[in-house]
Enzyme design. Structure first.
Site, short mmCIF file in Angstrom:
data_model
loop_
_atom_site.label_atom_id
_atom_site.label_comp_id
_atom_site.label_asym_id
_atom_site.label_seq_id
_atom_site.Cartn_x
_atom_site.Cartn_y
_atom_site.Cartn_z
CG HIS A 130 -2.05 0.96 1.14
ND1 HIS A 130 -1.95 2.30 1.38
CD2 HIS A 130 -3.35 0.75 0.82
CE1 HIS A 130 -3.12 2.89 1.26
NE2 HIS A 130 -3.99 1.96 0.92
CB ILE A 136 -0.16 6.26 1.07
CG1 ILE A 136 0.44 7.19 0.01
CG2 ILE A 136 -1.20 7.01 1.90
CD1 ILE A 136 -0.59 7.72 -0.97
N GLY A 139 -5.73 4.42 5.53
CA GLY A 139 -6.59 5.20 6.42
C GLY A 139 -7.20 4.36 7.53
CB VAL A 140 -8.63 0.93 7.65
CG1 VAL A 140 -9.80 1.16 6.72
CG2 VAL A 140 -7.51 0.22 6.90
CD GLU A 144 -7.04 -1.10 15.56
OE1 GLU A 144 -6.63 -1.58 16.64
OE2 GLU A 144 -8.25 -1.09 15.24
#
Length: 227
Positions: A130, A136, A139-140, A144
């Site tokens: 990713h 990058i 976002g998840v 978390e």
């Protein structure tokens, strides 16, 4: 008293004449300063045509106007304080590699709020996928990491949360403002907004920053259970 050959050359009419030929050109140094703080300042040193070498030195943003310019950059900025180190964090949170996403707590009020950091490095296991050409942070995983900071607030005797029965129950109004890349340090603040002990539900507000700018924000629901 005899004068030196250099003095004679400098004082002779031939050397003062504007029509006299130039037989030697000195090396010239060019100094370029930025037009704004968003540009890098550079010093370029160029030599004569006899050599093709060139040298360019770059310095940090706004270094020309920095009053601490005489201080080496590695001594200019203080580190984040340590209120809770990684070993203390591991005693509270049940997460382990590769899913423990909090490195240090820098401010803390049990049952009220916590501020913690996550150092993002290219060695994090999610970067190979990713994305391979543009690393990058997902976002998840930012969400978390913020939820884990919320866990540091809630898993305390003052609140009554249980490490064995603590869950991330929901998110709302989450926005990702800027991408987080390898080399960034995320500063996350999680604040308890509402606690319903009867139902074991806590509502929290969270914001994550990189360099003082918001990169992620949202509302979090936490579900707690008793021991």
């Amino acid at each position: 008293m005899a004068t030196s050959s250099l003095s004679k050359l400098m004082l002779s009419p031939t050397s003062m004449s504007p029509h006299s030929p130039v037989t030697h050109r000195p090396n010239i140094s060019f100094i370029t300063f930025p037009n704004s703080r968003s540009q890098l300042s550079a010093t370029q040193l160029r030599k004569t045509k006899n050599t093709s070498r060139s040298f360019t030195a770059f310095c940090s943003l706004g270094a020309a106007n920095d009053p601490k310019g005489d201080t080496p950059i590695e001594l200019r900025y203080a580190a984040f304080p340590t209120v809770m180190d990684i070993n203390q964090i591991r005693e509270i949170l049940p997460h382990r590699f590769p899913f423990l996403l909090v490195d240090r707590v820098i401010e803390y009020n049990p049952g009220v709020f916590a501020v913690a950091i996550k150092n993002v490095t290219i060695n994090d296991n999610f970067f190979p996928g990713h994305f391979p050409e543009r690393p990058i942070m997902p976002g998840v995983l930012m969400v978390e990491a913020m939820a884990q900071v919320g866990g540091l607030v809630m898993l305390q005797p003052e609140v009554g949360g249980s490490r064995d029965n603590f869950f991330f129950a929901g998110i709302d109004k989450v926005r990702f403002r800027k991408p987080v890349i390898a080399g960034d340090t995320i500063v996350m603040r999680m604040t308890l907004v509402k606690l319903q002990k009867r139902f074991g539900i806590a509502k929290m507000e969270g914001k994550a920053f990189v360099g003082g700018e918001v990169v992620c924000e949202g509302e979090f629901l936490m579900a707690m259970g008793s021991e």
